[in-house]
Scaffold this motif. Structure first.
Motif, PDB file in Angstrom:
ATOM      1  N   PHE A   6     -20.103  31.041 -14.782  1.00 48.67           N
ATOM      2  CA  PHE A   6     -21.168  30.053 -15.231  1.00 48.67           C
ATOM      3  C   PHE A   6     -22.492  30.585 -15.114  1.00 48.67           C
ATOM      4  N   ALA A   7     -22.652  31.532 -14.025  1.00 56.96           N
ATOM      5  CA  ALA A   7     -23.938  32.325 -13.893  1.00 56.96           C
ATOM      6  C   ALA A   7     -24.399  33.282 -14.934  1.00 56.96           C
ATOM      7  N   ALA A   8     -23.396  33.949 -15.283  1.00 56.57           N
ATOM      8  CA  ALA A   8     -23.477  34.948 -16.179  1.00 56.57           C
ATOM      9  C   ALA A   8     -23.680  34.114 -17.723  1.00 56.57           C
ATOM     10  N   ALA A   9     -23.183  33.092 -17.971  1.00 55.91           N
ATOM     11  CA  ALA A   9     -23.449  32.464 -19.268  1.00 55.91           C
ATOM     12  C   ALA A   9     -24.864  31.658 -19.201  1.00 55.91           C
ATOM     13  N   LEU A  10     -25.009  31.140 -18.109  1.00 55.86           N
ATOM     14  CA  LEU A  10     -26.274  30.643 -17.707  1.00 55.86           C
ATOM     15  C   LEU A  10     -27.456  31.665 -18.202  1.00 55.86           C
ATOM     16  N   GLY A  11     -27.388  32.692 -17.218  1.00 51.38           N
ATOM     17  CA  GLY A  11     -28.428  33.711 -17.292  1.00 51.38           C
ATOM     18  C   GLY A  11     -28.381  34.517 -18.575  1.00 51.38           C
ATOM     19  N   GLY A  12     -27.444  34.684 -19.380  1.00 53.58           N
ATOM     20  CA  GLY A  12     -27.294  35.049 -20.662  1.00 53.58           C
ATOM     21  C   GLY A  12     -28.318  34.221 -21.919  1.00 53.58           C
ATOM     22  N   SER A  13     -27.912  32.737 -21.752  1.00 55.73           N
ATOM     23  CA  SER A  13     -28.573  31.956 -22.304  1.00 55.73           C
ATOM     24  C   SER A  13     -30.085  31.981 -22.071  1.00 55.73           C
ATOM     25  N   PHE A  14     -30.225  32.116 -20.971  1.00 54.05           N
ATOM     26  CA  PHE A  14     -31.777  32.290 -20.675  1.00 54.05           C
ATOM     27  C   PHE A  14     -32.424  33.423 -21.105  1.00 54.05           C
ATOM     28  N   GLU A  15     -31.607  34.632 -20.838  1.00 53.24           N
ATOM     29  CA  GLU A  15     -32.385  35.831 -21.514  1.00 53.24           C
ATOM     30  C   GLU A  15     -32.507  35.974 -22.926  1.00 53.24           C
ATOM     31  N   ARG A  16     -31.666  35.162 -23.720  1.00 54.66           N
ATOM     32  CA  ARG A  16     -31.652  35.185 -25.158  1.00 54.66           C
ATOM     33  C   ARG A  16     -32.626  34.133 -25.793  1.00 54.66           C
ATOM     34  N   PHE A  17     -32.679  32.811 -25.022  1.00 51.69           N
ATOM     35  CA  PHE A  17     -33.605  31.794 -25.737  1.00 51.69           C
ATOM     36  C   PHE A  17     -34.741  31.441 -24.548  1.00 51.69           C
ATOM     37  N   GLY A  18     -34.423  31.620 -23.388  1.00 53.11           N
ATOM     38  CA  GLY A  18     -35.185  30.840 -22.405  1.00 53.11           C
ATOM     39  C   GLY A  18     -34.891  29.495 -22.213  1.00 53.11           C
ATOM     40  N   PHE A  19     -33.802  29.005 -22.608  1.00 52.85           N
ATOM     41  CA  PHE A  19     -33.205  27.848 -22.777  1.00 52.85           C
ATOM     42  C   PHE A  19     -31.697  27.570 -22.442  1.00 52.85           C
ATOM     43  N   ALA A  20     -31.217  26.729 -22.061  1.00 53.11           N
ATOM     44  CA  ALA A  20     -29.724  26.421 -21.977  1.00 53.11           C
ATOM     45  C   ALA A  20     -29.533  24.964 -22.009  1.00 53.11           C
ATOM     46  N   ILE A  21     -28.133  24.428 -22.343  1.00 54.00           N
ATOM     47  CA  ILE A  21     -28.021  22.950 -22.497  1.00 54.00           C
ATOM     48  C   ILE A  21     -26.980  23.046 -21.473  1.00 54.00           C
ATOM     49  N   VAL A  22     -26.812  22.013 -20.524  1.00 56.55           N
ATOM     50  CA  VAL A  22     -25.906  21.838 -19.437  1.00 56.55           C
ATOM     51  C   VAL A  22     -25.462  20.525 -19.642  1.00 56.55           C
TER      52      VAL A  22
END
Length: 318
Positions: free
Chosen positions: A24-40
């Protein structure tokens, strides 16, 4: 309808954190690194509480203007209580935002050491039950935010509880936002292009079209379209600074709706998760490399940084 293309921000389930915290941490961090955003999704804020909060938010903003303005705190920087329509302006924007809002902060016990930096809450007499609802909602957002910060810490190679002392009794703010109906020729937009000040923002209410991010790769505005009930989470400038821009704070805005929707109000509920006022924002050593030198060699307290930014957006006068 708005024809802005949709951002391919992934929808993650916070339930996955229990099963696979590293994944989960890798997926959240990856979304942040790409977009600065995530949907949870599955964020743990109870739906009955959310429904109650929406009803009371609508009732609050439906109060007479004179009654609402009685809860405005002159010189308070919008920290608590009511901020009237057309007060806040995005940094470097030409027009003020087309919104009004209400701020709820942390309830501190008498004599707390942060009482000088964190104002007491302002509570309206109407709607009835408002205080109980939003104390409960603040706590629910706080818990969800702690879980997300734990995942961010893992992604950065820190202990999962690294942020706990940083945000204990933190200066977080729950904002109730109302974008009133607007005429077809309204000047400006509901919320001008900006970045958030805090560590992370947790947002409910983005299902109504209008929220857009500025994609760093293409330079295009992209719409954020979460599933019903999901939370939009984005990186704020404090976290960007702490991580030396490994986790970027992305420019975003709320555009005016298509003509057929301009007669409708839009409501949203962001929770701006802040550290404690005396937390020192100092670049994490592991984010400094030869290719990524330290952008911020001089640390700053969270309270000092917040004050600088509130001046920039017009909520505090120089």
């Amino acid at each position: 309808m708005l024809d802005t293309p949709a951002a391919q921000v992934p929808t993650l389930s916070l339930k996955d954190q229990d099963r696979d915290p590293d994944g989960f941490a890798a997926a959240l961090g990856g979304s942040f690194e790409r977009f600065g955003f995530a949907i949870v999704a599955d964020h743990g804020v109870p739906q009955p509480l959310i429904d109650r909060a929406w009803a009371e938010t609508a009732a609050l903003f439906a109060l007479p203007e004179e009654e609402k303005r009685a809860y405005h705190v002159p010189g308070g920087g919008g920290a608590r209580g009511y901020t009237p329509f057309k007060t806040e302006i995005a940094k470097d924007a030409r027009h003020v935002d087309l919104k009004e809002f209400w701020h709820v902060g942390r309830e501190l016990p008498a004599g707390h050491r942060y009482a000088g930096e964190m104002a007491a809450n302002v509570w309206p007499t109407r709607p009835e039950g408002f205080r109980d609802t939003f104390v409960e909602m603040f706590d629910a957002f706080d818990r969800a935010g702690d879980r997300l910060l734990s995942a961010i810490a893992r992604h950065l190679g820190l202990a999962p509880d690294w942020f706990d002392p940083a945000v204990k009794d933190g200066n977080s703010v729950l904002r109730l936002l109302h974008y009133p109906p607007i005429p077809a020729d309204a000047e400006g937009v509901r919320a001008g292009a900006h970045e958030d000040i805090n560590l992370i923002t947790l947002l409910l209410g983005a299902e109504e079209a209008g929220l857009e991010l500025l994609d760093r790769d293409s330079g295009r505005w992209l719409a954020i379209k979460p599933p019903e009930g999901a939370m939009v989470v984005n990186v704020g400038d404090m976290l960007q600074r702490l991580t030396n821009h490994v986790l970027p704070s992305t420019t975003h805005r709320v555009v005016n709706p298509p003509p057929e929707r301009r007669g409708h109000s839009r409501y949203s509920m962001p929770f701006f998760l802040h550290p404690a006022p005396d937390f020192l924002i100092e670049t994490l050593p592991q984010t400094i490399t030869a290719d990524r030198p330290n952008r911020y060699p001089t640390p700053i307290t969270a309270n000092g940084y917040l004050h600088e930014r509130l001046v920039e957006i017009g909520l505090i006068k120089k």
